[in-house]
Scaffold this motif. Structure first.
Motif, PDB file in Angstrom:
ATOM      1  N   THR A  16       0.832  -1.197   0.000  1.00  0.00           N
ATOM      2  CA  THR A  16       0.000   0.000   0.000  1.00  0.00           C
ATOM      3  C   THR A  16       0.872   1.255   0.000  1.00  0.00           C
ATOM      4  OG1 THR A  16      -0.084  -0.014   2.422  1.00  0.00           O
ATOM      5  CG2 THR A  16      -1.874  -1.147   1.245  1.00  0.00           C
ATOM      6  N   GLY A  18       0.426   5.763   0.482  1.00  0.00           N
ATOM      7  CA  GLY A  18      -0.443   6.892   0.769  1.00  0.00           C
ATOM      8  C   GLY A  18      -0.680   7.717  -0.494  1.00  0.00           C
ATOM      9  N   ARG A  43      -4.025   4.398  -0.834  1.00  0.00           N
ATOM     10  CA  ARG A  43      -5.044   4.664   0.167  1.00  0.00           C
ATOM     11  C   ARG A  43      -5.392   6.154   0.205  1.00  0.00           C
ATOM     12  NH1 ARG A  43      -4.907   0.172   3.739  1.00  0.00           N
ATOM     13  NH2 ARG A  43      -5.030  -1.611   2.336  1.00  0.00           N
ATOM     14  N   ASN A  45      -6.606   9.788   1.478  1.00  0.00           N
ATOM     15  CA  ASN A  45      -6.517  10.537   2.744  1.00  0.00           C
ATOM     16  C   ASN A  45      -5.613   9.837   3.755  1.00  0.00           C
ATOM     17  OD1 ASN A  45      -8.479  12.477   1.794  1.00  0.00           O
ATOM     18  ND2 ASN A  45     -10.061  10.944   2.247  1.00  0.00           N
ATOM     19  N   CYS A  46      -4.555   9.238   3.254  1.00  0.00           N
ATOM     20  CA  CYS A  46      -3.641   8.479   4.099  1.00  0.00           C
ATOM     21  C   CYS A  46      -2.211   8.914   3.801  1.00  0.00           C
ATOM     22  CB  CYS A  46      -3.807   6.983   3.828  1.00  0.00           C
ATOM     23  SG  CYS A  46      -2.697   5.919   4.785  1.00  0.00           S
ATOM     24  N   ASP A  69       1.677   4.834   9.121  1.00  0.00           N
ATOM     25  CA  ASP A  69       0.342   5.022   9.663  1.00  0.00           C
ATOM     26  C   ASP A  69      -0.482   3.737   9.546  1.00  0.00           C
ATOM     27  OD1 ASP A  69      -2.610   6.081   9.697  1.00  0.00           O
ATOM     28  OD2 ASP A  69      -1.377   7.790  10.331  1.00  0.00           O
ATOM     29  N   GLU A  70      -1.421   3.559  10.482  1.00  0.00           N
ATOM     30  CA  GLU A  70      -2.275   2.373  10.480  1.00  0.00           C
ATOM     31  C   GLU A  70      -3.148   2.272   9.222  1.00  0.00           C
ATOM     32  OE1 GLU A  70      -2.872  -0.386  12.593  1.00  0.00           O
ATOM     33  OE2 GLU A  70      -0.856   0.207  13.194  1.00  0.00           O
ATOM     34  N   CYS A  71      -3.416   3.409   8.586  1.00  0.00           N
ATOM     35  CA  CYS A  71      -4.256   3.372   7.391  1.00  0.00           C
ATOM     36  C   CYS A  71      -3.585   2.655   6.223  1.00  0.00           C
ATOM     37  CB  CYS A  71      -4.680   4.777   6.971  1.00  0.00           C
ATOM     38  SG  CYS A  71      -3.318   5.887   6.557  1.00  0.00           S
ATOM     39  N   LEU A  72      -2.311   2.332   6.353  1.00  0.00           N
ATOM     40  CA  LEU A  72      -1.591   1.609   5.309  1.00  0.00           C
ATOM     41  C   LEU A  72      -1.625   0.093   5.520  1.00  0.00           C
ATOM     42  CD1 LEU A  72       1.556   3.912   5.007  1.00  0.00           C
ATOM     43  CD2 LEU A  72      -0.271   3.660   3.305  1.00  0.00           C
ATOM     44  N   ARG A  73      -2.247  -0.356   6.584  1.00  0.00           N
ATOM     45  CA  ARG A  73      -2.256  -1.786   6.888  1.00  0.00           C
ATOM     46  C   ARG A  73      -2.944  -2.579   5.778  1.00  0.00           C
ATOM     47  NH1 ARG A  73      -0.780  -4.513  11.078  1.00  0.00           N
ATOM     48  NH2 ARG A  73      -0.481  -2.607  12.295  1.00  0.00           N
ATOM     49  N   ASP A  75      -5.077  -5.689   4.334  1.00  0.00           N
ATOM     50  CA  ASP A  75      -6.096  -6.657   4.729  1.00  0.00           C
ATOM     51  C   ASP A  75      -5.669  -8.047   4.237  1.00  0.00           C
ATOM     52  OD1 ASP A  75      -8.309  -8.188   5.242  1.00  0.00           O
ATOM     53  OD2 ASP A  75      -9.642  -7.118   3.857  1.00  0.00           O
ATOM     54  N   ASP A  96       2.704  -5.823   8.978  1.00  0.00           N
ATOM     55  CA  ASP A  96       1.404  -6.409   8.613  1.00  0.00           C
ATOM     56  C   ASP A  96       1.444  -7.930   8.765  1.00  0.00           C
ATOM     57  OD1 ASP A  96       0.316  -3.939   8.014  1.00  0.00           O
ATOM     58  OD2 ASP A  96       0.798  -4.050   5.902  1.00  0.00           O
TER      59      ASP A  96
END
Length: 269
Positions: A16, A18, A43, A45-46, A69-73, A75, A96
């Motif tokens: 991922t 940003g 992602r 807004n990351c 940032d956690e928003c890059l984790r 799934d 991750d």
């Protein structure tokens, strides 16, 4: 995570980014390097992960100030077999961990060799190691993981527990130590005029992945990887001096070695 495609040795990056300027710069850099970007997620807004690197002008050693940032984790469910099964090799790290564990499990099911770069303890990493074929850890990881200070015994404990083909550790300027088929191989590092050590470990791992893909014997693979890492230290930047295969072989054949007697005297092959 990075896979090496079956067609040639082109790398495919799974991960991922940003959507900020730093993410755009990283994306363009990967594109310019010929990396397959089909499985990169941007992602919204990351902020992209960032690192500020402080380099000692005397020794070339560096300190990294890093944030992700956690928003890059990632799934884990996004990692389908189709994204992994096309590879000749899967290279992973400790970030991750649930996603990495799933990727390694898929690779194992498809008989794809898995290499791992790990330098610290990540929660849940015990789910990753059973599906690793080549552990190339930092010098600190084996002792932290096993509680055994002796590096030879620590590598043996990890290999016994998880059954990996090779359990190894990088030793910075002193090279690398590996355990394979019940024997230890110590590959001394090379002496160079060091400008910047940034990226040396990553270059070592990339070179080792190439060596595995080319079915190099383990000793040759370690020497080749050491040579590539040493050459990269002779210029500024994480990719300051990435040599080609021919240059690395020539350097390895005549380069001055830096041998650590603590490893030489333990009866290494």
């Amino acid at each position: 995570m990075v896979t090496c495609a079956k067609l040639g040795l082109r790398a495919k990056y799974i991960g991922t980014l940003g959507d900020d300027e730093r993410g755009a710069i990283q994306l363009e850099s990967l594109r310019g390097s010929g990396v397959n970007l089909d499985d990169i997620q941007t992602r919204p807004n990351c902020p992209n992960q960032s690192a500020y690197i402080l380099v000692d002008q005397v020794t070339g050693e560096r300190t990294v100030l890093w944030h992700r940032d956690e928003c890059l984790r990632i799934d884990p469910e996004s990692l389908t077999p189709e994204k992994i099964a096309c590879a000749r090799l899967l290279h992973i790290d400790g970030h991750d961990t649930p996603a990495v564990a799933r990727a390694a499990e898929i690779a194992r099911r498809h008989r794809i060799p898995v290499t791992v770069d790990v330098d610290t303890i990540y929660p849940g990493f015990d789910r990753v190691l059973p599906n690793v074929d080549y552990l190339i850890a930092s010098s600190e990881f084996p002792a932290r993981w096993t509680g055994e200070a002796d590096p030879f015994r620590a590598l043996a404990l990890i290999q016994y527990e998880y059954g990996m083909e090779v359990a190894a550790m990088t030793l910075g300027a002193d090279g690398a130590l590996a355990r394979h088929q019940g024997e230890y191989i110590y590959s001394p590092g090379f002496t160079v005029e060091c400008v910047d050590t940034t990226g040396a470990g990553d270059v070592f791992h990339g070179a080792f992945c190439y060596a595995v893909s080319e079915s190099m014997p383990l000793r040759e693979a370690l020497e080749f990887s050491n040579a590539m890492a040493a050459l990269n230290c002779t210029a500024l930047g994480a990719r300051g001096r990435i040599a080609n295969v021919g240059e690395a072989r020539v350097f390895a054949s005549g380069g001055k070695r830096r041998s650590n007697p603590d490893f030489e005297q333990r009866g290494c092959k």
